[in-house]
Design an enzyme around this catalytic site. Structure first.
Site, PDB file in Angstrom:
ATOM      1  N   ASP A  54       0.816  -1.230   0.000  1.00  0.00           N
ATOM      2  CA  ASP A  54       0.000   0.000   0.000  1.00  0.00           C
ATOM      3  C   ASP A  54       0.851   1.282   0.000  1.00  0.00           C
ATOM      4  OD1 ASP A  54      -2.013  -1.852   0.289  1.00  0.00           O
ATOM      5  OD2 ASP A  54      -2.340  -1.461   2.410  1.00  0.00           O
ATOM      6  N   GLY A  89      -5.113  -1.132  -1.422  1.00  0.00           N
ATOM      7  CA  GLY A  89      -4.567   0.087  -0.812  1.00  0.00           C
ATOM      8  C   GLY A  89      -5.263   0.516   0.462  1.00  0.00           C
ATOM      9  N   GLN A 101      -1.926  -8.856  -7.403  1.00  0.00           N
ATOM     10  CA  GLN A 101      -0.997  -7.726  -7.278  1.00  0.00           C
ATOM     11  C   GLN A 101      -0.088  -7.889  -6.056  1.00  0.00           C
ATOM     12  OE1 GLN A 101      -3.338  -3.895  -6.107  1.00  0.00           O
ATOM     13  NE2 GLN A 101      -4.818  -5.551  -6.160  1.00  0.00           N
TER      14      GLN A 101
HETATM   15  O1  F6P Z   1      -2.325  -3.924   3.547  1.00  0.00           O
HETATM   16  C1  F6P Z   1      -2.016  -4.767   2.496  1.00  0.00           C
HETATM   17  C2  F6P Z   1      -3.256  -5.328   1.880  1.00  0.00           C
HETATM   18  O2  F6P Z   1      -2.870  -6.115   0.781  1.00  0.00           O
HETATM   19  C3  F6P Z   1      -4.297  -4.284   1.483  1.00  0.00           C
HETATM   20  O3  F6P Z   1      -3.969  -3.630   0.296  1.00  0.00           O
HETATM   21  C4  F6P Z   1      -5.538  -5.143   1.453  1.00  0.00           C
HETATM   22  O4  F6P Z   1      -6.692  -4.376   1.666  1.00  0.00           O
HETATM   23  C5  F6P Z   1      -5.335  -6.075   2.585  1.00  0.00           C
HETATM   24  O5  F6P Z   1      -3.955  -6.188   2.777  1.00  0.00           O
HETATM   25  C6  F6P Z   1      -5.927  -7.443   2.368  1.00  0.00           C
HETATM   26  O6  F6P Z   1      -5.753  -8.210   3.512  1.00  0.00           O
HETATM   27  P1  F6P Z   1      -6.070  -9.759   3.583  1.00  0.00           P
HETATM   28  O7  F6P Z   1      -4.850 -10.490   3.132  1.00  0.00           O
HETATM   29  O8  F6P Z   1      -6.367 -10.001   5.029  1.00  0.00           O
HETATM   30  O9  F6P Z   1      -7.250 -10.034   2.714  1.00  0.00           O
END
Ligand code: F6P
Length: 412
Positions: free
Chosen positions: A163, A206, A325
């Site tokens: 992010d 993000g 990504q």
């Molecule tokens: O903070 C990094 C991130 O990849 C964010 O961009 C995204 O919203 C979140 O983590 C997703 O988290 P998880 O792996 O718990 O779904």
């Protein structure tokens, strides 16, 4: 074996002979490159590295879960995504949700019941003779890093997140890879969007910060970008997209996952109960695409055409780049940054070590104006709220201005 004294006191007396490393939070391309650099740099100093798997959960498990990482273990991992140490973004041991056979436990009012296992984790580090910890993570992981440092664990943080929203460093590794993946997605989506004369919405990650979206929009040549820092006006967004369709027959819109849906009932973020940062976004672009499609088709000329005789009805489609990504091979830039950060973390532990200043621990490696440095974790995590510690897009900043100048709309 370190006996009954705090780790910091032992380290101040005896120096650093063994460091632990863990990766916490959402994974991110470049984590393995950091681990590799830490191991190779530590080897140069004759220091042993102990890997702690599964983020902070591994620190709680202790014992045989802790394992030595040698030079041969890190051969060839620089180009690997993920993390050989695994990760977790749910395990804050200072506030650890209690579980039983029914899952998470709640009190009579329905609130989660928490335990504080931080001292068990510190004891596990002490039992493993770990003199200092390299903690690789984003704001959540580094908040605990700061708190372990307050408990007397010598800590150096390494900033990680796709992010790119961490305060006190100009850049975090993983961001470059994430933006590159998103731009590649734009390139693919564009040709099918052009073929069908559609408005294509591409959602990127993000959380509360729009850096990935803004950088993707500029590098991908988008028509519009929606970011949490600049609230869009649904009507202006639709009017602007109508112009795009009239002018060139299709449109590309980059949507940052943290933006609000035009109609509050059309999209709800997922809540991961028991997670320190419980909100998980993903999917808002579908709600926005549906809204725009309806709005663009609701006004028609006397022939019944929404735009013109070619674009009789407007179609909108949403694509979420999602975890593509975040995983996979890191870019060369991210490998370089991760290697610089990892090596500097060990360098900082060994060279800035100063018993007179309590070892000068509790810091985070950072990149500032092109130079590697360290910043106090107290400064990095100065706010009690997660969002207060985040670096968000400056709505008056250079990149927003650039985007506006090259005619990317923010829908505002
Ligand atoms: O903070 C990094 C991130 O990849 C964010 O961009 C995204 O919203 C979140 O983590 C997703 O988290 P998880 O792996 O718990 O779904």
């Amino acid at each position: 074996m370190i006996q009954e004294e705090r780790i910091i006191e032992h380290t101040l007396k005896h120096g650093i002979k063994r460091i632990g490393i863990m990766t916490g939070g959402g994974d991110c391309p470049g984590l393995n490159a950091v681990i590799r650099a830490v191991v190779l740099m530590a080897d140069k100093y004759g220091v042993e590295v102990i890997g702690i798997p599964y983020g902070y959960r591994g620190m709680l498990l202790g014992g045989d879960y802790f394992h030595k990482i040698t030079k041969s273990d890190v051969l060839g991992i620089i180009e690997q995504g993920g993390t050989i140490l695994h990760s977790s973004n749910k395990d804050n041991l200072f506030k650890y949700p209690r579980r039983d056979q029914n899952g998470l436990q709640h009190d009579a009012d329905g609130n989660l019941i928490y335990d504080d296992f931080s001292s068990v984790a510190v004891e596990n580090l002490r039992k493993a003779d770990i003199d200092a910890m390299v903690i690789v993570g984003g704001d959540g992981t580094l908040t605990s890093g700061r708190d372990y440092s307050r408990m007397g664990v010598p800590v150096i943080g390494v900033p990680k997140t796709i992010d790119n929203d961490l305060r006190s460093t100009d850049v975090t590794f993983g961001f470059d890879t994430a933006v590159s993946r998103c731009v590649a997605a734009v390139e693919s989506v564009r040709t099918t969007g052009e073929a069908h004369s559609r408005v294509m919405f591409i959602e990127v990650m993000g959380r509360n910060a729009g850096h990935i979206a803004l950088n993707t929009a500029i590098s991908g040549g988008a028509d519009m970008v929606l970011i949490p820092e600049i609230p869009y006006d649904p009507q202006k967004m639709v009017a602007q997209l109508r112009k795009c369709l009239v002018n060139h027959g299709d449109a590309i819109v980059i949507v940052s996952e943290g933006v609000k849906a035009p109609d509050k009932n059309s999209y709800t973020a997922k809540i991961v109960e028991g997670s320190p940062d419980a909100i998980r976004f993903g999917g808002v672009s579908g709600a926005i695409a549906d809204y725009v499609e309806k709005a663009l088709n609701s006004t028609r000329d006397e022939h019944g055409y929404a735009i013109n005789e070619v674009l009789m009805d407007v179609e909108c489609r949403a694509t979420n780049v999602g975890y593509a990504q975040r995983g996979g091979v890191p870019t060369a830039n991210d490998r370089l940054l991760s290697t610089r950060f990892g090596a500097h973390a060990v360098h900082a532990l060994m060279e800035e070590f100063n018993p007179d200043e309590k070892g000068n621990f509790g810091r985070m490696v950072a990149m500032r104006e092109g130079h590697l440095t360290t910043v106090s974790l107290e400064q990095v995590i100065a706010s009690n709220s997660m969002i207060g510690n985040q670096r968000r897009v400056d709505p008056n900043g250079e990149l927003v201005q650039l985007a506006r100048n090259i005619q990317i709309s923010f829908g505002d």
